[in-house]
Write a protein that holds these residues in place. Structure first.
Motif, PDB file in Angstrom:
ATOM      1  N   PRO A 198       0.838  -1.209   0.000  1.00 11.53           N
ATOM      2  CA  PRO A 198       0.000   0.000   0.000  1.00 11.53           C
ATOM      3  C   PRO A 198       0.869   1.254   0.000  1.00 11.53           C
ATOM      4  N   PRO A 199       0.309   2.395  -0.373  1.00 11.46           N
ATOM      5  CA  PRO A 199       1.061   3.654  -0.295  1.00 11.46           C
ATOM      6  C   PRO A 199       1.543   3.914   1.135  1.00 11.46           C
ATOM      7  N   GLN A 200       2.814   4.260   1.275  1.00 14.19           N
ATOM      8  CA  GLN A 200       3.406   4.413   2.610  1.00 14.19           C
ATOM      9  C   GLN A 200       2.942   5.712   3.254  1.00 14.19           C
ATOM     10  N   VAL A 201       2.272   5.572   4.379  1.00 17.98           N
ATOM     11  CA  VAL A 201       1.844   6.720   5.175  1.00 17.98           C
ATOM     12  C   VAL A 201       2.512   6.678   6.545  1.00 17.98           C
ATOM     13  N   THR A 202       2.317   5.568   7.253  1.00 18.82           N
ATOM     14  CA  THR A 202       2.928   5.391   8.570  1.00 18.82           C
ATOM     15  C   THR A 202       4.132   4.460   8.529  1.00 18.82           C
ATOM     16  N   GLY A 203       4.264   3.661   7.478  1.00 16.50           N
ATOM     17  CA  GLY A 203       5.304   2.641   7.427  1.00 16.50           C
ATOM     18  C   GLY A 203       4.858   1.324   8.008  1.00 16.50           C
ATOM     19  N   PHE A 204       3.709   1.306   8.701  1.00 12.01           N
ATOM     20  CA  PHE A 204       3.136   0.072   9.223  1.00 12.01           C
ATOM     21  C   PHE A 204       2.311  -0.574   8.106  1.00 12.01           C
ATOM     22  N   MET A 205       2.671  -1.778   7.706  1.00 12.38           N
ATOM     23  CA  MET A 205       2.001  -2.411   6.580  1.00 12.38           C
ATOM     24  C   MET A 205       0.515  -2.632   6.861  1.00 12.38           C
ATOM     25  N   THR A 206       0.172  -3.007   8.078  1.00 14.35           N
ATOM     26  CA  THR A 206      -1.234  -3.245   8.412  1.00 14.35           C
ATOM     27  C   THR A 206      -2.030  -1.944   8.413  1.00 14.35           C
ATOM     28  N   VAL A 207      -1.476  -0.916   9.010  1.00 15.01           N
ATOM     29  CA  VAL A 207      -2.194   0.364   9.094  1.00 15.01           C
ATOM     30  C   VAL A 207      -2.332   0.992   7.716  1.00 15.01           C
ATOM     31  N   ASP A 208      -1.245   0.987   6.940  1.00 17.82           N
ATOM     32  CA  ASP A 208      -1.295   1.602   5.611  1.00 17.82           C
ATOM     33  C   ASP A 208      -2.270   0.880   4.688  1.00 17.82           C
ATOM     34  N   SER A 209      -2.354  -0.443   4.815  1.00 16.59           N
ATOM     35  CA  SER A 209      -3.304  -1.181   3.971  1.00 16.59           C
ATOM     36  C   SER A 209      -4.741  -0.852   4.352  1.00 16.59           C
ATOM     37  N   LEU A 210      -5.013  -0.646   5.643  1.00 17.42           N
ATOM     38  CA  LEU A 210      -6.350  -0.237   6.053  1.00 17.42           C
ATOM     39  C   LEU A 210      -6.670   1.169   5.559  1.00 17.42           C
ATOM     40  N   LEU A 211      -5.691   2.066   5.639  1.00  9.22           N
ATOM     41  CA  LEU A 211      -5.910   3.429   5.157  1.00  9.22           C
ATOM     42  C   LEU A 211      -6.172   3.450   3.655  1.00  9.22           C
ATOM     43  N   ALA A 212      -5.548   2.527   2.928  1.00 10.09           N
ATOM     44  CA  ALA A 212      -5.747   2.457   1.475  1.00 10.09           C
ATOM     45  C   ALA A 212      -6.973   1.634   1.093  1.00 10.09           C
ATOM     46  N   GLY A 213      -7.638   1.036   2.074  1.00 13.26           N
ATOM     47  CA  GLY A 213      -8.814   0.229   1.782  1.00 13.26           C
ATOM     48  C   GLY A 213      -8.500  -1.115   1.168  1.00 13.26           C
ATOM     49  N   GLN A 214      -7.282  -1.628   1.357  1.00  9.36           N
ATOM     50  CA  GLN A 214      -6.865  -2.913   0.789  1.00  9.36           C
ATOM     51  C   GLN A 214      -7.035  -4.000   1.855  1.00  9.36           C
ATOM     52  N   THR A 215      -8.209  -4.576   1.913  1.00  8.90           N
ATOM     53  CA  THR A 215      -8.507  -5.568   2.951  1.00  8.90           C
ATOM     54  C   THR A 215      -7.656  -6.822   2.807  1.00  8.90           C
ATOM     55  N   ALA A 216      -7.496  -7.313   1.578  1.00 11.70           N
ATOM     56  CA  ALA A 216      -6.695  -8.517   1.358  1.00 11.70           C
ATOM     57  C   ALA A 216      -5.243  -8.291   1.761  1.00 11.70           C
ATOM     58  N   THR A 217      -4.735  -7.111   1.478  1.00  5.09           N
ATOM     59  CA  THR A 217      -3.364  -6.798   1.878  1.00  5.09           C
ATOM     60  C   THR A 217      -3.233  -6.730   3.392  1.00  5.09           C
ATOM     61  N   PHE A 218      -4.244  -6.189   4.060  1.00  2.00           N
ATOM     62  CA  PHE A 218      -4.219  -6.131   5.523  1.00  2.00           C
ATOM     63  C   PHE A 218      -4.198  -7.528   6.133  1.00  2.00           C
ATOM     64  N   VAL A 219      -5.039  -8.415   5.631  1.00  3.39           N
ATOM     65  CA  VAL A 219      -5.091  -9.783   6.163  1.00  3.39           C
ATOM     66  C   VAL A 219      -3.755 -10.486   5.945  1.00  3.39           C
ATOM     67  N   ASN A 220      -3.164 -10.290   4.761  1.00  2.56           N
ATOM     68  CA  ASN A 220      -1.881 -10.928   4.468  1.00  2.56           C
ATOM     69  C   ASN A 220      -0.778 -10.354   5.350  1.00  2.56           C
ATOM     70  N   ALA A 221      -0.753  -9.050   5.537  1.00  2.54           N
ATOM     71  CA  ALA A 221       0.263  -8.426   6.386  1.00  2.54           C
ATOM     72  C   ALA A 221       0.114  -8.869   7.836  1.00  2.54           C
ATOM     73  N   LEU A 222      -1.129  -9.005   8.295  1.00  2.00           N
ATOM     74  CA  LEU A 222      -1.358  -9.487   9.659  1.00  2.00           C
ATOM     75  C   LEU A 222      -0.893 -10.926   9.813  1.00  2.00           C
ATOM     76  N   GLY A 223      -1.113 -11.747   8.781  1.00  2.00           N
ATOM     77  CA  GLY A 223      -0.632 -13.124   8.829  1.00  2.00           C
ATOM     78  C   GLY A 223       0.878 -13.206   8.910  1.00  2.00           C
ATOM     79  N   HIS A 224       1.571 -12.314   8.201  1.00  2.10           N
ATOM     80  CA  HIS A 224       3.034 -12.289   8.270  1.00  2.10           C
ATOM     81  C   HIS A 224       3.527 -11.833   9.638  1.00  2.10           C
ATOM     82  N   LEU A 225       2.709 -11.102  10.356  1.00  4.53           N
ATOM     83  CA  LEU A 225       3.098 -10.654  11.696  1.00  4.53           C
ATOM     84  C   LEU A 225       3.046 -11.769  12.733  1.00  4.53           C
TER      85      LEU A 225
END
Length: 358
Positions: A198-225
């Motif tokens: 996702p576009p870098q805003v905070t540098g946190f992959m989970t937060v930035d994916s939520l801000l960009a509205g990318q739900t699949a990316t958020f789930v994947n980033a959370l799984g990597h965590l």
């Protein structure tokens, strides 16, 4: 004749002297923190210069380092042709302008590398800290309140295993079982390669994916965590549970707790109003140190899971003798610990009035 009768100024009373104890406490701690930051810069500079390595060869490479003219020009640009005190003053001057030098491994400014690496480590550290505080402090308090019972024995065993297990071994076991054998979790890295970050805003992959509205990316980033978070959580939970149990047991033996129980106060009131408040300061200290350790000490875990954070960057800089990057990482780690200790000291003064009046 009194002082008021002759118009002489009255001596300051005790409330006047103690009107702003928190501000004085804050000013003293802030001054100490500034001195500590200067000490970190000095220690980092001295230790880096004691390393038996040639920074010219590390940055330029063997071919360019064989040219005397190139070497002389490079040493002049970095100030390596000056005395050590002059080099240190130049180093401080560059720090004021946020110039940490150029990394030999990435050929980029060290500050830019740290901007990319630090958010990844902070995201992992916050994820681990929240879970560890809730679980570790909770079971530690439970063990203290159930002293010498079955729950206490279980918590002591769990905390001992969590503290004693080597982190690198635990990371390898968790990665092998969770990813290779069972396939329940994603592999290494912060995100699958087929997904677009996702576009870098905070540098946190989970937060930035939520801000960009990318739900699949958020789930994947959370799984990597989850896998690296599990490794670090096991150790941190064991540490917090052990210290929380000891802190609560110490408070349970205090006279004011015995007096509160003798008054007939409910057990819930005694626990939350007297016991937990008295045990909060040592628990807060361990939480602060654990957070600093997570930010600076997750080198092996980040290396095993290829987590592109501060730990992996520090490991690569050390193995490749990238002295500018090593100095940058050392400075960030030192300032991080100082900032955390400052916040913990401030919370001490807010929680316990006796601290700010000393």
């Amino acid at each position: 004749m009194t002082a008021e009768a002759v118009g002489a100024p009255a001596a300051p009373t005790a409330p006047d002297r103690a009107r702003h104890p928190l501000l004085r406490y804050l000013a003293v701690r802030l001054g100490i923190s500034v001195l500590l930051v200067w000490g970190v810069t000095l220690v980092t500079f001295v230790l880096t210069n004691l390393v038996p390595a040639d920074p010219v060869a590390a940055v330029l490479g063997d071919a360019a380092a064989a040219d005397p003219e190139v070497v002389a020009q490079f040493r002049e640009e970095l100030g390596l042709d000056r005395s050590l005190p002059a080099q240190y003053l130049l180093y401080l001057q560059r720090l004021v302008h946020l110039d940490l030098g150029t990394s030999a491994q990435t050929r980029r400014p060290v500050l830019d590398d740290l901007r990319d690496a630090v958010p990844a480590t902070v995201e992992l550290a916050l994820f681990v800290l929240v879970i560890s505080v809730v679980v570790g402090v909770g079971i530690g308090i439970l063990a203290a309140l159930r002293h010498r019972r079955f729950a206490d024995d279980v918590v002591r065993v769990v905390s001992l295993v969590g503290i004693s297990a080597p982190t690198f071994w635990l990371a390898l076991i968790v990665f092998y079982v969770g990813f290779f054998r069972l396939g329940w979790f994603p592999g290494s890295g912060r995100l699958d390669t087929q997904l677009v970050p996702p576009p870098q805003v905070t540098g946190f992959m989970t937060v930035d994916s939520l801000l960009a509205g990318q739900t699949a990316t958020f789930v994947n980033a959370l799984g990597h965590l989850l896998l690296p978070g599990l490794v670090l959580t096991l150790y941190t939970v064991g540490l917090l549970a052990r210290f929380s149990r000891s802190a609560v047991l110490d408070v349970l033996n205090q006279e004011y707790v015995t007096a509160a129980r003798a008054k007939g106060l409910p057990s819930r009131v005694v626990t939350f109003r007297y016991v937990l408040r008295g045990a909060l300061l040592p628990i807060l200290t361990v939480v602060g140190l654990s957070f600093g350790s997570l930010l600076s000490g997750a080198v092996l875990t980040e290396t095993v899971f290829v987590w592109h954070g501060l730990g992996q960057y520090a490991y690569q800089a050390a193995t490749r003798l990238d002295l500018q990057a090593v100095m940058g990482v050392g400075l960030v780690v030192g300032i991080t610990y100082i900032a955390i200790n400052f916040v913990v000291d401030l919370l001490y003064a807010v929680i316990d009035p006796r601290v700010r009046r000393q």
